[in-house]
Scaffold this motif. Structure first.
Motif, PDB file in Angstrom:
ATOM      1  N   ARG A  21       0.996  -1.192  -0.099  1.00  0.00           N
ATOM      2  CA  ARG A  21      -0.096   0.001   0.072  1.00  0.00           C
ATOM      3  C   ARG A  21       0.941   1.500   0.250  1.00  0.00           C
ATOM      4  O   ARG A  21       0.075   2.597  -0.751  1.00  0.00           O
ATOM      5  CB  ARG A  21      -0.946  -0.187   1.364  1.00  0.00           C
TER       6      ARG A  21
ATOM      7  N   PRO B 212      -2.627  -2.433  -4.969  1.00  0.00           N
ATOM      8  CA  PRO B 212      -1.851  -2.996  -4.121  1.00  0.00           C
ATOM      9  C   PRO B 212      -1.322  -4.680  -4.164  1.00  0.00           C
ATOM     10  O   PRO B 212      -3.262  -4.867  -4.355  1.00  0.00           O
ATOM     11  CB  PRO B 212      -1.807  -2.635  -2.790  1.00  0.00           C
TER      12      PRO B 212
ATOM     13  N   THR C 166      -3.681  -7.428   2.377  1.00  0.00           N
ATOM     14  CA  THR C 166      -4.068  -6.829   0.852  1.00  0.00           C
ATOM     15  C   THR C 166      -5.134  -7.468   0.264  1.00  0.00           C
ATOM     16  O   THR C 166      -6.855  -6.487  -0.082  1.00  0.00           O
ATOM     17  CB  THR C 166      -3.405  -7.341  -0.526  1.00  0.00           C
TER      18      THR C 166
END
Length: 393
Positions: free
Chosen positions: A17, A40, A51
């Motif tokens: 991220r 991401p 994620t």
């Protein structure tokens, strides 16, 4: 121009991220009129749970597991309830990640994967009937032996959870409890999302390909190769008819062992892919698994170029990592793939074969690498800004 920024983590320096936000910021500095979207990614290694949490929602549950050297380690499970029941997503790096072992204590002959078994048990105790295990970034090289002990294997104390080094002395008679353990886990669907597609043994396997980065000397890597080979033979012999037969290999006694040790992903995370397969797990490419769950193809279809990246672009990157997965999917949509990495250690021929259009290093000299490690955000943003000047139209 529509730009999709879809990177992996930069090792333990920046999360996926943070990398996506930094690259996007640098691109916007050079091309403020471009439409830049962040996505991401992960490959099963560090960032896997984070994620998927961003993409799927669900609840994160903190747990404490056994670290690679036996000390307690904090971990997180992601629990997602759906129409078919509860799924738990766990990340092996939380339990056996390389950053959990100080540099001066890194020795994969001694580090144990026991904490991954702790994660499995915690997920089952939370009511998960499906457990997805992300593999990658480990400090261990024990073929999942320690994990099996924590998952409930009835075995002599200290036989399997002292690291990969002692596994060469394990026999099939020591592992007679594997059948009962496999049966106890039959009601839980196990899926293993691996960060690399390498086998357990051989020149690109767990020991020869990865033990050095975990602290092993060349001699220790060779010893680990022999130990894991002996353990794999003992384990598959102990399971015998419980293993699905290989119809192409016939009835040769070695066919089951060869199938499991040579399977893509068996060598991931120091052989945890193999160890989990002993429990009946299904092994899948982690980067592809995550890409499907975050809707990467739809995002690529709406983009003109995709920028991906990771800490070091090397031979491992072309064996199931995020950059290779992004490039393969981008080719289907006819858009170029640009990689921005901390270091680039593959040549143009290898990049082209993988479908990568161009690759740029944040650090091209030793001094630049040190500067990037000292201030990763500033240096990555500056490199992304320069890349945007080349690619934005």
């Amino acid at each position: 121009m529509r730009v999709l920024v879809a990177p992996d983590t930069f090792g333990s320096v920046l999360t996926a991220r943070e990398v996506a936000a930094t690259v996007a910021a640098g691109w916007r500095l050079a091309a403020p009129g471009d439409d830049v979207t962040e996505c991401p990614l992960a490959d099963g290694g560090p960032g896997f749970v984070d994620t998927l949490h961003a993409a799927l929602g669900g609840e994160t549950v903190p747990v404490t597991v056994t670290g690679p050297l036996g000390a307690p380690a904090p971990a997180v499970l992601l629990v997602v309830d759906g129409p078919t029941g509860r799924t738990a997503y766990v990340e092996s790096a939380h339990a056996v990640g390389l950053p959990l072992v100080p540099v001066e204590h890194r020795d994969p002959t001694r580090t144990s994967s026991r904490g991954v078994g702790d994660l499995l048990v915690a997920a089952r105790d939370l009511g998960a009937r499906r457990v997805v295990v992300g593999l990658g970034g480990s400090a261990t090289n024990d073929a999942g032996a320690g994990m099996l002990v924590a998952a409930g294997l009835d075995v002599l104390p200290g036989l399997l959870d002292q690291g990969g080094g002692p596994l060469g002395a394990v026999t099939a008679a020591d592992l007679t409890g594997l059948r009962a353990l496999r049966a106890r886990w039959r009601d839980v669907e196990l899926v293993v999302a691996v960060d690399v597609d390498v086998p357990l043994l051989g020149l690109t396997g767990a020991s020869a390909g990865f033990a050095a980065q975990k602290g092993a000397t060349p001699e220790q890597a060779q010893d680990l190769e022999r130990a894991l080979g002996a353990f794999a033979h003992a384990a598959t012999t102990a399971l015998a008819d419980d293993l699905r037969p290989d119809l192409l290999a016939g009835a040769r006694p070695t066919s089951a062992a060869s199938r499991l040790t040579g399977a893509p992903g068996a060598g991931a995370a120091g052989g945890l892919g193999f160890g989990l397969a002993l429990l009946g797990a299904r092994v899948v490419p982690g980067a592809s698994f995550v890409a499907d769950h975050v809707g990467l193809d739809a995002r690529l279809a709406a983009s003109d170029v995709v920028v991906t990246g990771e800490g070091r672009l090397d031979w491992q990157s072309l064996h199931g990592k995020v950059a290779a997965e992004v490039a393969e999917r981008a080719l289907r949509h006819g858009i170029p793939t640009v990689v921005v990495a901390g270091e680039v250690q593959v040549g143009r021929r290898e990049l082209s074969a993988a479908g990568i259009t161009a690759a740029y290093a944040v650090g091209e000299t030793p001094d630049e690498v040190r500067a990037a490690l000292a201030d990763p955000v500033t240096t990555l943003r500056a490199r992304a800004e320069r890349v945007a000047r080349t690619w934005s139209r």
